[in-house]
Design a protein around this motif. Structure first.
Motif, PDB file in Angstrom:
ATOM      1  N   THR A  73       0.856  -1.189   0.000  1.00 22.72           N
ATOM      2  CA  THR A  73       0.000   0.000   0.000  1.00 22.72           C
ATOM      3  C   THR A  73       0.887   1.232   0.000  1.00 22.72           C
ATOM      4  O   THR A  73       1.561   1.505   0.996  1.00 22.72           O
ATOM      5  N   THR A  81      -7.199   7.514   0.335  1.00 21.68           N
ATOM      6  CA  THR A  81      -8.326   6.738   0.859  1.00 21.68           C
ATOM      7  C   THR A  81      -8.834   7.341   2.161  1.00 21.68           C
ATOM      8  O   THR A  81     -10.036   7.587   2.329  1.00 21.68           O
ATOM      9  N   MET A 120     -10.965  -1.334   1.884  1.00 22.04           N
ATOM     10  CA  MET A 120     -10.194  -1.043   0.675  1.00 22.04           C
ATOM     11  C   MET A 120      -9.486  -2.346   0.318  1.00 22.04           C
ATOM     12  O   MET A 120      -8.402  -2.649   0.815  1.00 22.04           O
ATOM     13  N   ASN A 144     -12.420  -0.831  -4.478  1.00 19.49           N
ATOM     14  CA  ASN A 144     -11.176  -1.125  -5.204  1.00 19.49           C
ATOM     15  C   ASN A 144     -11.110  -2.474  -5.905  1.00 19.49           C
ATOM     16  O   ASN A 144     -10.481  -2.597  -6.932  1.00 19.49           O
ATOM     17  N   ILE A 291      -9.000   7.521  -6.520  1.00 17.76           N
ATOM     18  CA  ILE A 291      -9.125   6.817  -5.245  1.00 17.76           C
ATOM     19  C   ILE A 291      -9.919   7.640  -4.232  1.00 17.76           C
ATOM     20  O   ILE A 291     -10.780   7.113  -3.521  1.00 17.76           O
ATOM     21  N   GLU A 292      -9.636   8.940  -4.175  1.00 19.80           N
ATOM     22  CA  GLU A 292     -10.354   9.788  -3.220  1.00 19.80           C
ATOM     23  C   GLU A 292     -11.850   9.805  -3.542  1.00 19.80           C
ATOM     24  O   GLU A 292     -12.695   9.715  -2.643  1.00 19.80           O
ATOM     25  N   SER A 295     -13.433   6.602  -2.529  1.00 20.45           N
ATOM     26  CA  SER A 295     -13.543   6.554  -1.066  1.00 20.45           C
ATOM     27  C   SER A 295     -14.684   7.434  -0.557  1.00 20.45           C
ATOM     28  O   SER A 295     -15.394   7.064   0.388  1.00 20.45           O
TER      29      SER A 295
END
Length: 333
Positions: A73, A81, A120, A144, A291-292, A295
């Motif tokens: 990660t 995230t 995630m 994800n 990704i944001e 999330s």
């Protein structure tokens, strides 16, 4: 001491409506919510979460779990995230962040401890965790990675399509010797991005050369080491697709260390579009994986489930986007 019932009486609504308004529930109309919040502010209302927790049997804790925090990660992936989830959940909730690989068993993952969980997910090894959470009847959203469990709400990006576009961009610039630096072994994203790479080569009738497929682990040192192995070959590639930006940055540094230039000697494309990507020299062409945004959507869905939504089994794909910058040049004939 002012209570929810006092505010309800003054606002001429039920105490349930007040509670939902104070917790920013999507079920409350904006004008009602504003009226209640204004009243609460005027009366200096302070929620007693300990008492609420006992009465409502809620922990006021949301779990944000990763397959692993210590392995595979990247810092940027982790930060985006947490930032996305944190921007949505109210200040009354505690955000508990942990890697699944920290647990020997899941006995402590219970409904008494967590009001909801966001996973995630990066690997199929998470499936036992998913089944445990659902069995405990804890509201769950999986981000994800596509999961087969029909009850789970699933939000993810189309990594295969994004990788295809990245490699096709290299081919359209005249590159026929295109390598890949893969990600962490066992991660679903690694397999999806490799599939996109291979699909682009096959679509354009280029051979899939095994010696152009190198392994990394989603960090800069592994990208550097993999690029060194590619450069050491008798017939090195003219372009490299890296399965994330961290490895791409490591790969670029390996090229420079060998006295070569990006993109004059080797073109490089990354994946993720982390904050550093547009500030490398040259700026990195990459696939934007939001990704944001994923999330944020996940956190909103989870809050809905926690408020009693019966929505299950939804799968949402968020599109990737190729960000063309300066790390790719046309191959000289």
């Amino acid at each position: 001491m002012v209570t929810i019932k006092d505010i309800a009486k003054l606002a001429n609504v039920s105490h349930t409506t007040v509670s939902r308004a104070l917790n920013n529930s999507v079920l409350i109309k904006e004008d009602t919510r504003k009226k209640i919040l204004d009243l609460a502010a005027q009366l200096n209302y302070t929620p007693n979460y300990s008492a609420k927790s006992l009465v409502l049997k809620k922990s006021y804790t949301i779990g944000l779990f990763f397959t692993s925090i210590s392995t595979g990660t990247s810092p940027s992936f982790f930060a985006e995230t947490v930032k996305g989830v944190n921007s949505v959940i109210g200040e009354e909730f505690n955000l508990f962040v942990r890697g699944i690989d920290d647990y020997k068993d899941y006995a402590s993952i219970t409904k008494l401890r967590f009001d909801g969980i966001i996973l995630m997910s990066q690997s199929e090894v998470d499936n036992t965790f998913v089944y445990h959470v659902l069995q405990q009847k804890i509201p769950l959203v999986v981000l994800n990675r596509q999961v087969e469990e029909q009850k789970a709400i699933n939000i993810l990006s189309n990594d295969r399509e994004g990788s295809f576009q990245a490699v096709e961009h290299l081919i359209q610039n005249g590159h026929t010797k295109v390598a890949i630096i893969k990600g962490m072994k066992g991660f679903k994203s690694t397999a999806e991005r490799k599939e996109g790479y291979m699909e682009a080569l096959i679509r354009h009738q280029l051979p899939v050369e095994r010696h152009y497929i190198e392994c990394g682990s989603y960090d800069m040192p592994s990208g550097y080491a993999a690029m060194e192995r590619l450069l050491a070959q008798a017939d090195p590639p003219t372009a490299v697709f890296c399965s994330n930006d961290d490895m791409a940055i490591g790969a670029m540094n390996a090229v420079f260390a060998h006295g070569l230039k990006v993109p004059d000697d080797i073109s490089i494309v990354g994946f993720d579009d982390i904050g550093f990507s547009q500030y490398t020299t040259p700026s990195l062409t990459t696939v934007k994986r939001p990704i944001e945004k994923i999330s944020v959507q996940g956190a909103k869905k989870l809050l809905g489930l926690m408020e009693g939504s019966t929505e299950t089994g939804e799968r949402i794909f968020v599109n990737t986007e190729l960000m063309i910058r300066n790390s790719v040049s046309k191959q000289k004939k």
